[in-house]
Design a protein around this motif. Sequence first.
Motif, PDB file in Angstrom:
ATOM      1  N   LEU A  41      -4.481   8.031   2.792  1.00 62.82           N
ATOM      2  CA  LEU A  41      -4.896   7.907   4.197  1.00 62.82           C
ATOM      3  C   LEU A  41      -5.876   6.770   4.437  1.00 62.82           C
ATOM      4  O   LEU A  41      -6.090   6.373   5.574  1.00 62.82           O
ATOM      5  CB  LEU A  41      -5.489   9.244   4.676  1.00 62.82           C
ATOM      6  CG  LEU A  41      -4.432  10.338   4.855  1.00 62.82           C
ATOM      7  CD1 LEU A  41      -5.084  11.703   5.032  1.00 62.82           C
ATOM      8  CD2 LEU A  41      -3.524  10.037   6.033  1.00 62.82           C
ATOM      9  N   THR A  42      -6.481   6.247   3.372  1.00 62.55           N
ATOM     10  CA  THR A  42      -7.442   5.151   3.584  1.00 62.55           C
ATOM     11  C   THR A  42      -7.079   3.908   2.784  1.00 62.55           C
ATOM     12  O   THR A  42      -7.622   2.835   3.035  1.00 62.55           O
ATOM     13  CB  THR A  42      -8.875   5.557   3.145  1.00 62.55           C
ATOM     14  OG1 THR A  42      -8.872   5.702   1.718  1.00 62.55           O
ATOM     15  CG2 THR A  42      -9.327   6.837   3.807  1.00 62.55           C
ATOM     16  N   GLU A  96      -7.909   3.538  -0.192  1.00 59.95           N
ATOM     17  CA  GLU A  96      -8.960   3.354  -1.200  1.00 59.95           C
ATOM     18  C   GLU A  96      -8.934   4.496  -2.198  1.00 59.95           C
ATOM     19  O   GLU A  96      -8.237   5.476  -2.007  1.00 59.95           O
ATOM     20  CB  GLU A  96     -10.335   3.295  -0.515  1.00 59.95           C
ATOM     21  CG  GLU A  96     -10.492   2.070   0.367  1.00 59.95           C
ATOM     22  CD  GLU A  96     -11.632   2.229   1.354  1.00 59.95           C
ATOM     23  OE1 GLU A  96     -12.607   2.921   0.997  1.00 59.95           O
ATOM     24  OE2 GLU A  96     -11.524   1.692   2.466  1.00 59.95           O
ATOM     25  N   ASP A 110      -0.882  12.123  10.683  1.00 58.98           N
ATOM     26  CA  ASP A 110      -0.941  10.988   9.764  1.00 58.98           C
ATOM     27  C   ASP A 110      -0.136  11.217   8.493  1.00 58.98           C
ATOM     28  O   ASP A 110       0.375  10.279   7.890  1.00 58.98           O
ATOM     29  CB  ASP A 110      -2.411  10.715   9.385  1.00 58.98           C
ATOM     30  CG  ASP A 110      -3.222  10.306  10.607  1.00 58.98           C
ATOM     31  OD1 ASP A 110      -2.992   9.197  11.113  1.00 58.98           O
ATOM     32  OD2 ASP A 110      -4.054  11.111  11.069  1.00 58.98           O
ATOM     33  N   TYR A 169      -7.023  11.108   0.033  1.00 61.21           N
ATOM     34  CA  TYR A 169      -7.949  10.032   0.395  1.00 61.21           C
ATOM     35  C   TYR A 169      -7.287   8.670   0.189  1.00 61.21           C
ATOM     36  O   TYR A 169      -7.333   7.798   1.053  1.00 61.21           O
ATOM     37  CB  TYR A 169      -9.227  10.140  -0.445  1.00 61.21           C
ATOM     38  CG  TYR A 169     -10.242   9.110  -0.032  1.00 61.21           C
ATOM     39  CD1 TYR A 169     -10.999   9.286   1.127  1.00 61.21           C
ATOM     40  CD2 TYR A 169     -10.416   7.942  -0.763  1.00 61.21           C
ATOM     41  CE1 TYR A 169     -11.913   8.322   1.536  1.00 61.21           C
ATOM     42  CE2 TYR A 169     -11.323   6.978  -0.364  1.00 61.21           C
ATOM     43  CZ  TYR A 169     -12.064   7.180   0.789  1.00 61.21           C
ATOM     44  OH  TYR A 169     -12.959   6.221   1.193  1.00 61.21           O
ATOM     45  N   GLN A 170      -6.635   8.513  -0.934  1.00 62.55           N
ATOM     46  CA  GLN A 170      -5.999   7.213  -1.204  1.00 62.55           C
ATOM     47  C   GLN A 170      -4.875   6.917  -0.207  1.00 62.55           C
ATOM     48  O   GLN A 170      -4.752   5.814   0.307  1.00 62.55           O
ATOM     49  CB  GLN A 170      -5.475   7.168  -2.625  1.00 62.55           C
ATOM     50  CG  GLN A 170      -5.263   5.714  -3.055  1.00 62.55           C
ATOM     51  CD  GLN A 170      -4.293   5.564  -4.187  1.00 62.55           C
ATOM     52  OE1 GLN A 170      -4.473   6.186  -5.229  1.00 62.55           O
ATOM     53  NE2 GLN A 170      -3.267   4.757  -3.992  1.00 62.55           N
ATOM     54  N   SER A 185     -15.173  11.893   4.779  1.00 61.79           N
ATOM     55  CA  SER A 185     -14.278  10.758   4.509  1.00 61.79           C
ATOM     56  C   SER A 185     -13.000  10.704   5.340  1.00 61.79           C
ATOM     57  O   SER A 185     -12.508   9.629   5.651  1.00 61.79           O
ATOM     58  CB  SER A 185     -13.891  10.758   3.035  1.00 61.79           C
ATOM     59  OG  SER A 185     -14.957  11.187   2.250  1.00 61.79           O
ATOM     60  N   LEU A 186     -12.395  11.836   5.663  1.00 66.34           N
ATOM     61  CA  LEU A 186     -11.106  11.793   6.386  1.00 66.34           C
ATOM     62  C   LEU A 186     -11.235  12.348   7.811  1.00 66.34           C
ATOM     63  O   LEU A 186     -10.245  12.824   8.392  1.00 66.34           O
ATOM     64  CB  LEU A 186     -10.036  12.577   5.607  1.00 66.34           C
ATOM     65  CG  LEU A 186      -9.634  11.969   4.249  1.00 66.34           C
ATOM     66  CD1 LEU A 186      -8.530  12.802   3.589  1.00 66.34           C
ATOM     67  CD2 LEU A 186      -9.156  10.516   4.397  1.00 66.34           C
ATOM     68  N   ARG A 242       0.835  -1.201   0.000  1.00 63.64           N
ATOM     69  CA  ARG A 242       0.000   0.000   0.000  1.00 63.64           C
ATOM     70  C   ARG A 242       0.869   1.251   0.000  1.00 63.64           C
ATOM     71  O   ARG A 242       1.839   1.338   0.738  1.00 63.64           O
ATOM     72  CB  ARG A 242      -0.878  -0.022   1.261  1.00 63.64           C
ATOM     73  CG  ARG A 242      -1.832   1.140   1.267  1.00 63.64           C
ATOM     74  CD  ARG A 242      -2.694   1.143   2.492  1.00 63.64           C
ATOM     75  NE  ARG A 242      -2.904   2.511   2.892  1.00 63.64           N
ATOM     76  CZ  ARG A 242      -3.472   2.888   4.016  1.00 63.64           C
ATOM     77  NH1 ARG A 242      -3.869   1.990   4.880  1.00 63.64           N
ATOM     78  NH2 ARG A 242      -3.631   4.164   4.289  1.00 63.64           N
ATOM     79  N   LYS A 284      -8.426  12.308  10.758  1.00 62.60           N
ATOM     80  CA  LYS A 284      -7.046  12.261  10.234  1.00 62.60           C
ATOM     81  C   LYS A 284      -6.406  13.638  10.375  1.00 62.60           C
ATOM     82  O   LYS A 284      -7.071  14.668  10.238  1.00 62.60           O
ATOM     83  CB  LYS A 284      -7.039  11.879   8.751  1.00 62.60           C
ATOM     84  CG  LYS A 284      -7.677  10.534   8.453  1.00 62.60           C
ATOM     85  CD  LYS A 284      -6.806   9.396   8.923  1.00 62.60           C
ATOM     86  CE  LYS A 284      -7.409   8.052   8.519  1.00 62.60           C
ATOM     87  NZ  LYS A 284      -6.749   6.934   9.169  1.00 62.60           N
ATOM     88  N   GLY A 338     -14.385   8.359  -2.408  1.00 62.02           N
ATOM     89  CA  GLY A 338     -14.728   8.811  -1.063  1.00 62.02           C
ATOM     90  C   GLY A 338     -15.231  10.224  -1.004  1.00 62.02           C
ATOM     91  O   GLY A 338     -15.301  10.835   0.034  1.00 62.02           O
TER      92      GLY A 338
END
Length: 341
Positions: free
Chosen positions: A332-333, A335, A120, A329-330, A59-60, A21, A63, A338
């Motif tokens: 931190l998650t 994915e 983060d 987003y990618q 979504s975040l 990841r 964070k 989002g």
Amino acid sequence: MTTALAEERRDARADGAAPPRRRHALDLDDFSRDEITGLLDSADAMRELLRRSIKKAPSLRGKVILTLFLEPSTRTRVSFEQAGKMLSADVINISGSGSSAEKGESLLNTALTLQAMRADLLVVRSPHSGAPYFLARNLDRMGVVNAGDGRHAHPTQALLDLMTMRRSLGDLAGKRVVIVGDALHSRVARSDVFGLRALGASVTLCGPPTLLPLDLLRGGGAGVPAAGIPGVSVEHDLDRAIADADAVIALRIQQERQEAGALPGMREYTRRWQVTEARYRKAKPGALLMHPGPMNEGIEIASSLAHAPGALIEEQVTNGVAVRMALLYQLLTGEREGGEA
Ligand code: NCD
């Protein structure tokens, strides 16, 4: 800039295994075509959020994103902040002046201090090429995003440039992009080249011979094969370079990074390498005109063109927020999407 981190991801891809990841975004040379198109698809979805009257998705939430800018910035810093806030992350901005960097604290100690506060992600801009790589190697819990390191790389600017071109031109495979100006000192040009090549576009670099990045063109360094990068050519004559181009990216003369003697006189530069209306007309009808900003209107780009139809300079800024939302987003998650509220 080849790093252990980039090699690990490349090896995993070569073995057909899913790469680990992604924690960091340092340059586009270790992003696959699929990873870039996935991010751009996600950014297109994120852009919808920018049109809403309430520009916020959860979504975040929870964070913490830190931005550490050790060089001036308007659009990059503000758009990272806006992107994080629109996704409900807490965003804390630190600048060189006013922080303990002024008391002589090293960059690594500053970053370790911030990591100890359980942030983060660190978004960092530094005048030193390679600084974000050094941090990524030495931080075990906090991800690092390169918001521009010296003259080396600016991956999120390249992503927003790709997004802008893709939204207007569709698939970039086979498209011809001209990058004109001070490519030698431009971290934008380097990252654009990697991103455009990953998506199958060809690139012509145009400018005075003293302002072109010969290491990139000749290869043998920074992860570039000795034969240079296929699909990247040089043309010093802008009238020839621009003929039939699908997109033209004008670059700012990086006054703050010039070595003595590299820059021809301004009058000579403007005469030979300014994107003028007459030159722009030689590109394909409807060709895109872009500039990463900040612009020196009347030097690298004619003032009459900077805000003309066809110029996408403000569109680039809007897309910069969307692309940074997708990337944050990618990272931190893990994915891709989002933006949905
Ligand atoms: C660029 C940069 O900082 O590299 N600006 C930006 O981030 N949009 C380009 C420049 O300074 O000329």
